[in-house]
Design an enzyme around this catalytic site. Structure first.
Site, PDB file in Angstrom:
ATOM      1  N   ARG A 122       0.767  -1.242   0.000  1.00 32.95           N
ATOM      2  CA  ARG A 122       0.000   0.000   0.000  1.00 32.95           C
ATOM      3  C   ARG A 122       0.800   1.295   0.000  1.00 32.95           C
ATOM      4  NH1 ARG A 122      -2.557  -3.923   2.370  1.00 32.95           N
ATOM      5  NH2 ARG A 122      -4.651  -4.406   1.680  1.00 32.95           N
ATOM      6  N   CYS A 175       1.325 -36.645  -9.036  1.00 38.89           N
ATOM      7  CA  CYS A 175      -0.053 -36.918  -9.485  1.00 38.89           C
ATOM      8  C   CYS A 175      -0.538 -35.962 -10.575  1.00 38.89           C
ATOM      9  CB  CYS A 175      -1.013 -36.899  -8.293  1.00 38.89           C
ATOM     10  SG  CYS A 175      -1.471 -35.255  -7.749  1.00 38.89           S
ATOM     11  N   HIS A 184      -0.072 -15.424   7.460  1.00 42.46           N
ATOM     12  CA  HIS A 184      -0.469 -15.565   6.059  1.00 42.46           C
ATOM     13  C   HIS A 184       0.331 -16.617   5.306  1.00 42.46           C
ATOM     14  CE1 HIS A 184      -2.268 -11.230   6.339  1.00 42.46           C
ATOM     15  NE2 HIS A 184      -3.038 -12.137   6.874  1.00 42.46           N
ATOM     16  N   CYS A 193       0.881 -29.880  -3.259  1.00 43.65           N
ATOM     17  CA  CYS A 193      -0.020 -30.345  -4.311  1.00 43.65           C
ATOM     18  C   CYS A 193      -1.452 -30.237  -3.791  1.00 43.65           C
ATOM     19  CB  CYS A 193       0.303 -31.792  -4.673  1.00 43.65           C
ATOM     20  SG  CYS A 193      -0.960 -32.507  -5.760  1.00 43.65           S
TER      21      CYS A 193
END
Ligand code: NAD
Length: 251
Positions: free
Chosen positions: A40, A157, A125, A133
């Site tokens: 900001r 995968c 955060h 994954c």
């Protein structure tokens, strides 16, 4: 440095010396002196031109809908693998090692507090250093995401890999939030630095502080300045460096 600023820094230094349960609560401003832009400030990320506003790109729904654009922005603007801790990170790690500071609670996702040596770091955060994954939960380091062309996919995968970062619309980790609330409510001093205090629920955490030593250190004014027992406007790395210098001159 003006006389008034010098007096404020001397008081901060004195309070730190007298404390044993300091909690530091910080945001993006802690890492700007390491070369990572905040969101900001005038030269922050929100003032850069992009096809979509950054707040939209780093939201959960955008990640699901448009992972390619998400990763283009994310890799370009949010990853700083070569950044090094600055004097703010280093001072906090030193105060913890000296038994004055209990924890660092951060909104940052850059891992620089740990790189400076801080041990108890509550990352509200998440962190860009961890990636998982979305299907089989296999873990990947930052390099895997950086080296992937476009969207990083799981080598086991094939599903998309997501950074362990809390995006807009996602909720914070309950356990980390509870620990942060506990540390703040038991703190003998709370130092809040480098955060605009506009991102909730993180910004609401300072209301859990019950002591008489609430310190705010920020480059610009914040909406909470008048609530502080000590308010310093300046760069946090510079302020903490001056505090450390005063400490080293003590008998
Ligand atoms: P913000 O961008 O809203 O506010 C940063 C504040 O720090 C501003 O008020 C600015 O005046 C101040 N500031 C800038 N440089 C400073 C300095 N050297 N010393 C003292 N103050 C300084 O950031 P925020 O409040 O942390 O909240 C926004 C979100 O930004 C967080 O959720 C965080 O995850 C994310 N973010 C993280 C990083 C990072 O990990 N380094 C970088 C950008 C944004």
């Amino acid at each position: 440095m003006g006389e008034q600023q010098e007096t404020l820094i001397a008081r901060l230094s004195e309070w730190i010396q007298e404390s044993s349960k300091i909690v530091f609560f910080g945001g993006a401003g802690v890492s700007t002196e390491s070369g990572i832009p905040d969101f900001r400030s005038q030269d922050g990320l929100y003032h850069t031109k992009y096809r979509y506003p950054p707040e939209m790109i780093i939201s959960h729904s955008f990640f699901v809908r448009n992972p390619e654009e998400f990763y283009r922005f994310y890799k370009d603007r949010m990853l700083y693998p070569d950044a090094e801790p600055n004097d703010a990170h280093k001072a906090l790690a030193a105060w913890e090692a000296e038994g004055r500071l209990r924890s660092v609670i951060t909104q940052n996702i850059d891992g620089l507090h740990q790189k400076a040596g801080s041990r108890r770091v509550l990352e509200l955060h998440g962190s860009v250093l961890r990636n998982y994954c979305t299907r089989c939960k296999k873990a990947f380091p930052l390099e895997y995401v950086m080296q992937a062309e476009g969207i990083p996919c799981c080598d086991a995968c094939g599903a998309i890999v997501k950074p362990d970062v809390v995006l807009y619309e996602e909720s914070l980790d309950d356990r980390i939030l509870r620990e942060a609330v506990r540390d703040i409510s038991e703190a003998d001093m709370l130092i809040v630095g480098g955060t605009s205090l506009v991102v909730y629920p993180a910004a609401g955490l300072i209301d859990y502080y019950r002591g008489k030593r609430l310190v705010l250190i920020n480059k610009d004014e914040t909406a909470r300045d008048s609530a502080a027992d000590l308010c310093i406007h300046g760069k946090i790395g510079e302020v903490f460096r001056q505090v450390r210098e005063q400490e080293s001159r003590r008998p």
